[in-house]
Each structure stands twice: as C-alpha cells, then as structure tokens.
Design a protein around this motif. Structure first.
Motif, PDB file in Angstrom:
ATOM      1  N   ASP A  25      37.179  39.129  37.436  1.00 28.26           N
ATOM      2  CA  ASP A  25      35.999  38.863  38.254  1.00 28.26           C
ATOM      3  C   ASP A  25      35.360  40.186  38.690  1.00 28.26           C
ATOM      4  N   VAL A  26      34.063  40.327  38.499  1.00 31.52           N
ATOM      5  CA  VAL A  26      33.372  41.574  38.825  1.00 31.52           C
ATOM      6  C   VAL A  26      33.471  41.881  40.312  1.00 31.52           C
ATOM      7  N   THR A 111      34.925  38.318  30.880  1.00 31.84           N
ATOM      8  CA  THR A 111      35.078  37.857  29.487  1.00 31.84           C
ATOM      9  C   THR A 111      33.873  37.039  29.054  1.00 31.84           C
ATOM     10  N   THR A 112      33.279  36.271  29.969  1.00 28.51           N
ATOM     11  CA  THR A 112      32.073  35.503  29.651  1.00 28.51           C
ATOM     12  C   THR A 112      30.881  36.427  29.490  1.00 28.51           C
TER      13      THR A 112
END
Length: 117
Positions: A25-26, A111-112
């Motif tokens: 998660d960023v 990853t998305t």
C-alpha cells in the motif's frame, strides 16, 4: 540500563519503519519512510549524548548559577530540529501525491498500479 532502553526503542522504530516500507500500500510506504526518518532523528539525538559541563560551563547556561545541569549538545538538537521540519514538509508532500494517485487510479495497491498504462 538507559543505553539498552534507547537501543531497544531504536530497533523497534527501525523495524516498524522497514516493515511498513515493504508493504504493497502506497500510504503505508509513506508512513514507513516517515517512521524511518524519525528513528534516524532519535538515533542522532541519542548519539549526541549528554555533555558534562566543562570548566567554562555550557555556553548557553554560562553564568546562570553555580550548578549547571547536564545537557545535550545544542548542535545536534539544531540539526535534528531542521531534519524534523524538512521531514514534516516531505511527508505532507508525499501524502498529497498519494491522494492524487488515489484520485487518478482509485487504488493505492502498488501491484495494481504497476500493471496500469
């Protein structure tokens, strides 16, 4: 005893920052960088140490009584204060960029985001 406690706290802070930095998660990555920078600041303050008053006294407290308490090095404090201010500004900027990524892509998963054009 004090050195052991400080070393333990620093180890926990660096471990937590590294753990967050390795997430997908960023937002957690941004917080991981923030925790790592604050851990580095605590490390610098710890290495600055407590200064025994010399015969001349601590420059800031010279002439303020006979008993001068032990103090930390003011140069290290100034450097860490500057680092805290810069870190706060960079964290705010990174959070704004994170929000902008979320607006554009509707996700913060790395990853998305990696597979999108």
């Amino acid at each position: 005893m004090t050195a052991f406690v400080l070393a333990t706290v620093l180890g926990i802070l660096f471990a937590a920052g590294t753990f967050l930095l390795l997430r997908r998660d960023v937002l957690r990555i941004v917080w991981g960088v923030t925790v790592l920078s604050q851990a580095a600041n605590v490390y610098l303050m710890t290495m600055g140490g407590i200064v025994e008053p010399s015969a001349d006294g601590v420059p800031v407290l010279a002439g303020h009584g006979e008993h001068v308490p032990q103090t930390t090095d003011p140069l290290v404090q100034a450097l860490v204060l500057t680092a805290i201010v810069i870190s706060f500004a960079m964290t705010a900027f990174a959070l704004v960029l994170t929000y902008r990524v979320y607006q554009e892509h509707s996700t913060l998963d790395t990853t998305t985001l990696e597979g999108e054009p």
